[in-house]
Design a protein around this motif. Structure first.
Motif, PDB file in Angstrom:
ATOM      1  N   TRP A  79       1.162  -1.455  -0.019  1.00  0.00           N
ATOM      2  CA  TRP A  79      -0.048   0.215  -0.007  1.00  0.00           C
ATOM      3  C   TRP A  79       0.230   1.469  -0.285  1.00  0.00           C
ATOM      4  N   ARG A  80       1.961   1.267   0.803  1.00  0.00           N
ATOM      5  CA  ARG A  80       2.399   2.671   0.766  1.00  0.00           C
ATOM      6  C   ARG A  80       3.415   2.791  -0.745  1.00  0.00           C
ATOM      7  N   LEU A  81       3.756   1.709  -0.649  1.00  0.00           N
ATOM      8  CA  LEU A  81       4.865   1.869  -2.065  1.00  0.00           C
ATOM      9  C   LEU A  81       3.904   2.351  -3.808  1.00  0.00           C
ATOM     10  N   MET A  82       2.467   1.720  -3.494  1.00  0.00           N
ATOM     11  CA  MET A  82       1.547   2.038  -4.270  1.00  0.00           C
ATOM     12  C   MET A  82       0.884   3.287  -4.383  1.00  0.00           C
ATOM     13  N   ASP A  83       0.787   4.025  -2.985  1.00  0.00           N
ATOM     14  CA  ASP A  83       0.603   5.313  -2.216  1.00  0.00           C
ATOM     15  C   ASP A  83       2.165   6.044  -3.251  1.00  0.00           C
ATOM     16  N   GLU A  84       3.262   5.919  -2.501  1.00  0.00           N
ATOM     17  CA  GLU A  84       4.440   7.189  -2.785  1.00  0.00           C
ATOM     18  C   GLU A  84       3.872   6.746  -5.037  1.00  0.00           C
ATOM     19  N   SER A  85       3.754   5.760  -6.056  1.00  0.00           N
ATOM     20  CA  SER A  85       3.916   6.000  -6.687  1.00  0.00           C
ATOM     21  C   SER A  85       2.391   6.327  -7.544  1.00  0.00           C
ATOM     22  N   LEU A  86       1.289   6.414  -7.104  1.00  0.00           N
ATOM     23  CA  LEU A  86       0.234   7.718  -7.239  1.00  0.00           C
ATOM     24  C   LEU A  86       0.530   8.594  -7.607  1.00  0.00           C
ATOM     25  N   ASP A  87       0.932   8.773  -5.747  1.00  0.00           N
ATOM     26  CA  ASP A  87       0.789  10.618  -5.795  1.00  0.00           C
ATOM     27  C   ASP A  87       2.100  11.267  -6.674  1.00  0.00           C
ATOM     28  N   ALA A  88       3.475   9.894  -6.866  1.00  0.00           N
ATOM     29  CA  ALA A  88       4.519  11.347  -8.052  1.00  0.00           C
ATOM     30  C   ALA A  88       3.651  11.222  -9.093  1.00  0.00           C
ATOM     31  N   GLU A  89       2.620   9.879  -9.656  1.00  0.00           N
ATOM     32  CA  GLU A  89       2.116  10.962 -11.183  1.00  0.00           C
ATOM     33  C   GLU A  89       1.333  11.002 -11.397  1.00  0.00           C
ATOM     34  N   ALA A  90       0.456  11.063 -10.514  1.00  0.00           N
ATOM     35  CA  ALA A  90      -0.885  12.679 -10.089  1.00  0.00           C
ATOM     36  C   ALA A  90      -0.069  13.618 -10.161  1.00  0.00           C
ATOM     37  N   SER A  91       1.307  13.821  -9.096  1.00  0.00           N
ATOM     38  CA  SER A  91       1.876  15.303  -9.780  1.00  0.00           C
ATOM     39  C   SER A  91       2.556  15.512 -10.392  1.00  0.00           C
ATOM     40  N   ALA A  92       3.137  14.556 -11.294  1.00  0.00           N
ATOM     41  CA  ALA A  92       3.253  14.427 -12.690  1.00  0.00           C
ATOM     42  C   ALA A  92       2.668  15.273 -13.517  1.00  0.00           C
ATOM     43  N   ARG A  93       1.831  14.988 -13.900  1.00  0.00           N
ATOM     44  CA  ARG A  93       0.069  14.801 -14.603  1.00  0.00           C
ATOM     45  C   ARG A  93      -0.593  15.953 -14.159  1.00  0.00           C
ATOM     46  N   ALA A  94      -0.212  16.208 -13.129  1.00  0.00           N
ATOM     47  CA  ALA A  94      -0.822  17.733 -12.496  1.00  0.00           C
ATOM     48  C   ALA A  94      -0.394  19.022 -12.794  1.00  0.00           C
ATOM     49  N   GLY A  95       0.962  18.985 -12.520  1.00  0.00           N
ATOM     50  CA  GLY A  95       1.894  19.735 -12.989  1.00  0.00           C
ATOM     51  C   GLY A  95       2.254  20.110 -11.213  1.00  0.00           C
ATOM     52  N   GLY A  96       3.074  19.376 -10.489  1.00  0.00           N
ATOM     53  CA  GLY A  96       3.345  19.548  -9.438  1.00  0.00           C
ATOM     54  C   GLY A  96       2.610  18.766  -8.120  1.00  0.00           C
ATOM     55  N   ARG A  97       3.161  19.247  -6.948  1.00  0.00           N
ATOM     56  CA  ARG A  97       3.445  18.642  -6.219  1.00  0.00           C
ATOM     57  C   ARG A  97       1.427  18.799  -4.931  1.00  0.00           C
ATOM     58  N   LEU A  98       1.436  19.914  -5.034  1.00  0.00           N
ATOM     59  CA  LEU A  98       0.246  21.010  -4.824  1.00  0.00           C
ATOM     60  C   LEU A  98      -0.956  21.311  -5.682  1.00  0.00           C
ATOM     61  N   ALA A  99      -0.424  21.482  -7.232  1.00  0.00           N
ATOM     62  CA  ALA A  99      -1.294  21.678  -8.386  1.00  0.00           C
ATOM     63  C   ALA A  99      -2.211  21.861  -7.914  1.00  0.00           C
ATOM     64  N   PRO A 100      -3.268  22.311  -8.332  1.00  0.00           N
ATOM     65  CA  PRO A 100      -5.315  22.035  -7.730  1.00  0.00           C
ATOM     66  C   PRO A 100      -5.388  20.935  -8.526  1.00  0.00           C
ATOM     67  N   GLY A 101      -5.048  20.529 -10.345  1.00  0.00           N
ATOM     68  CA  GLY A 101      -5.997  19.765 -10.055  1.00  0.00           C
ATOM     69  C   GLY A 101      -5.492  17.972 -10.047  1.00  0.00           C
ATOM     70  N   LYS A 102      -4.188  17.980  -8.791  1.00  0.00           N
ATOM     71  CA  LYS A 102      -3.687  16.897  -8.026  1.00  0.00           C
ATOM     72  C   LYS A 102      -4.826  15.437  -7.832  1.00  0.00           C
ATOM     73  N   ALA A 103      -6.008  16.151  -6.541  1.00  0.00           N
ATOM     74  CA  ALA A 103      -7.008  14.816  -6.273  1.00  0.00           C
ATOM     75  C   ALA A 103      -7.678  14.461  -7.916  1.00  0.00           C
ATOM     76  N   ALA A 104      -7.781  14.964  -8.372  1.00  0.00           N
ATOM     77  CA  ALA A 104      -9.011  13.899  -9.840  1.00  0.00           C
ATOM     78  C   ALA A 104      -7.655  13.405 -10.332  1.00  0.00           C
ATOM     79  N   GLN A 105      -6.567  13.854 -10.447  1.00  0.00           N
ATOM     80  CA  GLN A 105      -5.431  13.060 -10.879  1.00  0.00           C
ATOM     81  C   GLN A 105      -5.666  12.023  -9.919  1.00  0.00           C
ATOM     82  N   ILE A 106      -5.428  11.904  -8.991  1.00  0.00           N
ATOM     83  CA  ILE A 106      -4.906  10.924  -8.379  1.00  0.00           C
ATOM     84  C   ILE A 106      -6.854   9.943  -8.097  1.00  0.00           C
ATOM     85  N   GLU A 107      -7.153  10.476  -7.826  1.00  0.00           N
ATOM     86  CA  GLU A 107      -8.860   9.819  -8.189  1.00  0.00           C
ATOM     87  C   GLU A 107      -9.263   8.890  -9.711  1.00  0.00           C
ATOM     88  N   ALA A 108      -8.483   9.744 -10.444  1.00  0.00           N
ATOM     89  CA  ALA A 108      -8.349   8.867 -12.251  1.00  0.00           C
ATOM     90  C   ALA A 108      -8.090   7.634 -12.042  1.00  0.00           C
TER      91      ALA A 108
END
Length: 194
Positions: A79-108
């Motif tokens: 779970w920890r590794l999947m969570d880290e991978s998911l967070d990193a991928e969502a950050s990359a797609r949303a344009g940064g760790r605190l980007a506004p669209g990150k939550a939607a990216q994580i969900e998708a």
């Protein structure tokens, strides 16, 4: 059935999980449990069983270790590794760790990853039971919305629904229901006159 290939972030996360000492220890424990079951049945080798018998034995061994200390450590690590991978991928797609669209990216991404992993499951492992057993409720709702768009999953859900609400309960809900029933049975037995 066919399932789409895992997205790169998920394939890399799965490979990372499979390369950990926790995964190796869990695999060893399942293997040892299989060997013990073979010895108890007087069977010299797994090769003496047909494919269906081998699958059943390995599934049984996996169920035997589920919930044990090694399983829990491996599950927490995964779970920890999947969570880290998911967070990193969502950050990359949303344009940064605190980007506004990150939550939607994580969900998708989470829904996409779950759908791929469930699609890769064995025919005996029904998606409804897997979804309800392993996902926290908020993610379960998101994944169900996506999963029910697939005709085969939708058909399976409708077929189960026709057998009543209990047929589509979460495994967690079913465990709770069983606990409630046993407590009520005990209470009724204690209150009945001798």
């Amino acid at each position: 059935g066919w399932s789409p290939p895992a997205p790169q972030w998920l394939a890399e996360a799965r490979a990372e999980v499979a390369s950990t000492p926790e995964w190796a220890a869990l695999a060893d424990q399942v293997s040892e449990t299989v060997q013990q079951a073979l010895a108890a049945q007087g069977i010299a080798s797994l090769a003496r069983l047909n494919a269906e018998e081998r699958r059943a034995l390995v599934r049984s061994a996996a169920e035997d270790v589920r919930g044990g200390a090694q399983y829990r450590m491996c599950q927490a690590m995964a779970w920890r590794l999947m969570d880290e991978s998911l967070d990193a991928e969502a950050s990359a797609r949303a344009g940064g760790r605190l980007a506004p669209g990150k939550a939607a990216q994580i969900e998708a991404l989470a829904a996409e990853g779950c759908a791929v992993l469930l699609g890769a499951g064995s025919e005996s492992a029904k998606p409804a039971h897997l979804l309800n057993a392993i996902l926290p409720p908020p993610l379960r709702r998101v994944v169900w919305r996506r999963a029910l768009r697939k005709p085969d999953v939708f058909a399976d859900y409708i077929a189960r629904s026709q057998h009543g609400r209990l047929a589509v309960l979460s495994v967690r809900d079913d465990d709770l229901l069983q606990d409630v029933r046993s407590v009520l049975d005990e209470a009724l037995l204690r209150t009945e006159p001798p």
